[in-house]
Scaffold this motif. Structure first.
Motif, PDB file in Angstrom:
ATOM      1  N   SER A 116       0.829  -1.201   0.000  1.00  0.00           N
ATOM      2  CA  SER A 116       0.000   0.000   0.000  1.00  0.00           C
ATOM      3  C   SER A 116       0.862   1.248   0.000  1.00  0.00           C
ATOM      4  CB  SER A 116      -0.905   0.007   1.235  1.00  0.00           C
ATOM      5  OG  SER A 116      -0.123   0.011   2.422  1.00  0.00           O
ATOM      6  N   ASN A 117       2.193   1.060   0.132  1.00  0.00           N
ATOM      7  CA  ASN A 117       3.157   2.158   0.100  1.00  0.00           C
ATOM      8  C   ASN A 117       2.898   3.172   1.214  1.00  0.00           C
ATOM      9  OD1 ASN A 117       5.440   3.452  -0.940  1.00  0.00           O
ATOM     10  ND2 ASN A 117       4.250   4.722  -2.350  1.00  0.00           N
ATOM     11  N   ASP A 118       2.452   2.682   2.371  1.00  0.00           N
ATOM     12  CA  ASP A 118       2.288   3.606   3.481  1.00  0.00           C
ATOM     13  C   ASP A 118       3.622   3.750   4.207  1.00  0.00           C
ATOM     14  OD1 ASP A 118       2.654   1.534   5.315  1.00  0.00           O
ATOM     15  OD2 ASP A 118       0.548   1.379   5.847  1.00  0.00           O
ATOM     16  N   VAL A 192       6.212 -12.024   6.936  1.00  0.00           N
ATOM     17  CA  VAL A 192       5.763 -12.300   8.303  1.00  0.00           C
ATOM     18  C   VAL A 192       5.413 -11.014   9.042  1.00  0.00           C
ATOM     19  CG1 VAL A 192       6.483 -13.202  10.546  1.00  0.00           C
ATOM     20  CG2 VAL A 192       6.992 -14.478   8.469  1.00  0.00           C
ATOM     21  N   ARG A 193       6.232  -9.965   8.867  1.00  0.00           N
ATOM     22  CA  ARG A 193       5.987  -8.708   9.588  1.00  0.00           C
ATOM     23  C   ARG A 193       4.614  -8.129   9.239  1.00  0.00           C
ATOM     24  NH1 ARG A 193       3.893  -5.013  10.939  1.00  0.00           N
ATOM     25  NH2 ARG A 193       4.636  -2.985  11.705  1.00  0.00           N
ATOM     26  N   TYR A 194       4.193  -8.247   7.969  1.00  0.00           N
ATOM     27  CA  TYR A 194       2.940  -7.624   7.538  1.00  0.00           C
ATOM     28  C   TYR A 194       1.830  -8.652   7.296  1.00  0.00           C
ATOM     29  CZ  TYR A 194       6.073  -3.726   7.304  1.00  0.00           C
ATOM     30  OH  TYR A 194       6.982  -2.760   7.660  1.00  0.00           O
ATOM     31  N   TYR A 195       2.024  -9.821   7.854  1.00  0.00           N
ATOM     32  CA  TYR A 195       1.031 -10.880   7.774  1.00  0.00           C
ATOM     33  C   TYR A 195      -0.298 -10.396   8.356  1.00  0.00           C
ATOM     34  CZ  TYR A 195      -0.965 -15.562   8.738  1.00  0.00           C
ATOM     35  OH  TYR A 195      -1.766 -16.676   8.814  1.00  0.00           O
ATOM     36  N   GLN A 196      -1.354 -10.501   7.567  1.00  0.00           N
ATOM     37  CA  GLN A 196      -2.706 -10.077   7.944  1.00  0.00           C
ATOM     38  C   GLN A 196      -2.807  -8.576   8.190  1.00  0.00           C
ATOM     39  OE1 GLN A 196      -3.734 -12.794  11.186  1.00  0.00           O
ATOM     40  NE2 GLN A 196      -4.592 -14.248   9.710  1.00  0.00           N
ATOM     41  N   THR A 203      -1.196  -7.448  -5.845  1.00  0.00           N
ATOM     42  CA  THR A 203      -0.620  -8.724  -6.247  1.00  0.00           C
ATOM     43  C   THR A 203       0.452  -8.463  -7.303  1.00  0.00           C
ATOM     44  OG1 THR A 203      -2.655  -9.924  -5.791  1.00  0.00           O
ATOM     45  CG2 THR A 203      -1.112 -10.956  -7.310  1.00  0.00           C
ATOM     46  N   SER A 204       1.549  -9.219  -7.241  1.00  0.00           N
ATOM     47  CA  SER A 204       2.616  -9.090  -8.228  1.00  0.00           C
ATOM     48  C   SER A 204       2.932 -10.459  -8.803  1.00  0.00           C
ATOM     49  CB  SER A 204       3.868  -8.489  -7.578  1.00  0.00           C
ATOM     50  OG  SER A 204       4.530  -9.454  -6.770  1.00  0.00           O
ATOM     51  N   ASP A 205       3.904 -10.513  -9.691  1.00  0.00           N
ATOM     52  CA  ASP A 205       4.309 -11.798 -10.262  1.00  0.00           C
ATOM     53  C   ASP A 205       4.915 -12.721  -9.206  1.00  0.00           C
ATOM     54  OD1 ASP A 205       3.585 -11.018 -12.866  1.00  0.00           O
ATOM     55  OD2 ASP A 205       5.471  -9.926 -13.085  1.00  0.00           O
ATOM     56  N   MET A 206       5.370 -12.136  -8.100  1.00  0.00           N
ATOM     57  CA  MET A 206       6.069 -12.901  -7.063  1.00  0.00           C
ATOM     58  C   MET A 206       5.246 -13.041  -5.785  1.00  0.00           C
ATOM     59  SD  MET A 206       9.932 -12.083  -5.699  1.00  0.00           S
ATOM     60  CE  MET A 206      10.936 -13.401  -4.984  1.00  0.00           C
ATOM     61  N   THR A 207       4.268 -12.153  -5.614  1.00  0.00           N
ATOM     62  CA  THR A 207       3.571 -12.085  -4.339  1.00  0.00           C
ATOM     63  C   THR A 207       2.067 -11.947  -4.531  1.00  0.00           C
ATOM     64  OG1 THR A 207       3.790  -9.653  -4.261  1.00  0.00           O
ATOM     65  CG2 THR A 207       5.548 -10.972  -3.243  1.00  0.00           C
ATOM     66  N   ASN A 208       1.330 -12.361  -3.507  1.00  0.00           N
ATOM     67  CA  ASN A 208      -0.109 -12.137  -3.423  1.00  0.00           C
ATOM     68  C   ASN A 208      -0.358 -11.456  -2.100  1.00  0.00           C
ATOM     69  OD1 ASN A 208      -2.861 -12.111  -3.530  1.00  0.00           O
ATOM     70  ND2 ASN A 208      -3.126 -14.334  -3.395  1.00  0.00           N
ATOM     71  N   LYS A 209      -0.451 -10.119  -2.132  1.00  0.00           N
ATOM     72  CA  LYS A 209      -0.414  -9.306  -0.919  1.00  0.00           C
ATOM     73  C   LYS A 209       0.879  -9.631  -0.158  1.00  0.00           C
ATOM     74  CE  LYS A 209      -5.433  -8.684  -0.707  1.00  0.00           C
ATOM     75  NZ  LYS A 209      -5.413  -7.250  -1.035  1.00  0.00           N
ATOM     76  N   SER A 210       0.819 -10.052   1.109  1.00  0.00           N
ATOM     77  CA  SER A 210       2.062 -10.330   1.839  1.00  0.00           C
ATOM     78  C   SER A 210       2.506 -11.782   1.725  1.00  0.00           C
ATOM     79  CB  SER A 210       1.890  -9.973   3.324  1.00  0.00           C
ATOM     80  OG  SER A 210       0.972 -10.862   3.954  1.00  0.00           O
ATOM     81  N   VAL A 211       1.811 -12.560   0.920  1.00  0.00           N
ATOM     82  CA  VAL A 211       2.156 -13.978   0.748  1.00  0.00           C
ATOM     83  C   VAL A 211       3.062 -14.134  -0.465  1.00  0.00           C
ATOM     84  CG1 VAL A 211       1.254 -16.286   0.294  1.00  0.00           C
ATOM     85  CG2 VAL A 211       0.009 -14.720   1.816  1.00  0.00           C
TER      86      VAL A 211
END
Length: 350
Positions: A116-118, A192-196, A203-211
């Protein structure tokens, strides 16, 4: 492979233990999978970030080459060689740039466009590294991966091109081997830090939110094992903790990564079952080892450097090691039995 990896992680844990606040990882014992991920999140979310502009001054503590006033840039460093250029902390900040070697800026290993770039993730020192501005621009927000036919290569060998890792064939950025583990552990930290706490992430090619997606996590776990934690990461983790007041658990305890993400991880198959006595401890001149069916002894210093190899397969039940010429400090013995099991013993030489 796993036994050697576990042995090396135990050395890292012993070396970094004194840098951790007492009880920092209490409650993680025996946990695996999402239970461990959730517990670690509850520990490391208690942080206090600097401002985005404050990152520049933080790099004096986190990313300064020992004995110099230069930036330790993972995109230009040449391990055991001479970097093509060096940046002086403060005076060589970007600014504008037109080519590699112009200036350094703030590289988000977990790209800003994936979040979210906060202010929280944008200023998290555990994944915001000082790197060459041009190389950072080339990396852009591409996933990390492995490249065979590069479309562009930096002066230290970092590459841009099509991915060869199964599961994704698009354009990726590949760092040099010596920093793949550093990057893997930084990305695991973010996950892990931003889990949930990732409701507004993309979503990116490498990630789905923090996963981290499966293809990428399989690769990162391999990078994590092939490029183990070293002094640079340990020192950086400690420095970030002094500023931000939280730690990267995958630097402190590398085995956490497998316990969370490796479906084949088994505590039972990695047990150390050798019965052996080591004395005196502390030692000044001689260390004695006694056990049944011993095969070999490998002795390492506190940085993981092998300092002695001893074949005890044809020796008597009791063996002695002369340590009178060793420097004072903590050493680790990896003692191997005839059936392939091993045990780790810590010895203090005075």
């Amino acid at each position: 492979m796993k036994k050697l990896y576990l042995f090396l992680t135990l050395i890292i844990a012993a070396v970094t233990l004194n840098a951790q606040p007492q009880g920092y990882y209490d409650g993680t014992e025996g946990l695996t999978g999402n239970a461990l991920k959730t517990k670690l999140h509850s520990i490391i979310k208690n942080d206090n970030h600097t401002s985005y502009s404050g990152l520049w001054s933080s790099y004096y503590q986190t990313d300064k080459r020992p004995g110099t006033n230069y930036v330790w840039d993972i995109y230009s460093d040449v391990p055991n060689g001479t970097p093509p250029y060096n940046y002086t902390l403060g005076s060589d900040q970007c600014g504008s740039y037109n080519s590699e070697g112009d200036c350094y800026n703030r590289e988000h290993l977990w790209a800003q466009s994936w979040t979210s770039n906060d202010a929280t993730e944008k200023t998290d020192l555990h994944h915001v590294y000082p790197t060459d501005g041009w190389v950072n621009n080339k990396r852009d927000n591409y996933a990390f991966g492995e490249v065979r036919n590069a479309s562009w290569t930096s002066q230290n060998g970092s590459k841009l091109g099509p991915n060869t890792v199964s599961g994704y064939s698009g354009t990726v950025f590949e760092p040099i081997d010596e920093y793949k583990g550093d990057i893997a552990r930084a990305l695991m930290y973010v996950s892990v830090r931003y889990y949930q706490e990732d409701g507004s992430w993309s979503t990116s090619d490498m990630t789905n939110k923090s996963v981290i997606k499966d293809w990428a996590m399989t690769m990162l776990l391999r990078w994590h094992e092939e490029d183990p934690v070293d002094d640079k990461e340990i020192n950086r983790n400690n420095a970030v903790y002094n500023i931000q007041h939280n730690r990267n658990p995958f630097v402190d305890y590398p085995e956490f990564a497998n316990k969370i993400w490796d479906p084949h991880w088994s505590v039972d198959e990695n047990e150390y079952t050798v019965l052996v006595n080591v004395w005196p401890n502390p030692a000044t001149s001689t260390v004695n080892i006694k056990g049944e069916n011993l095969e070999a002894v490998y002795m390492y210093n506190s940085t993981g450097q092998l300092v002695l190899t001893l074949d005890v397969s044809n020796a008597d039940e009791q063996n002695s090691i002369d340590v009178s010429g060793f420097n004072s400090g903590i050493y680790f013995m990896n003692i191997i039995s005839g059936n392939g099991n091993s045990v780790l013993k810590k010895v203090v030489v005075q």
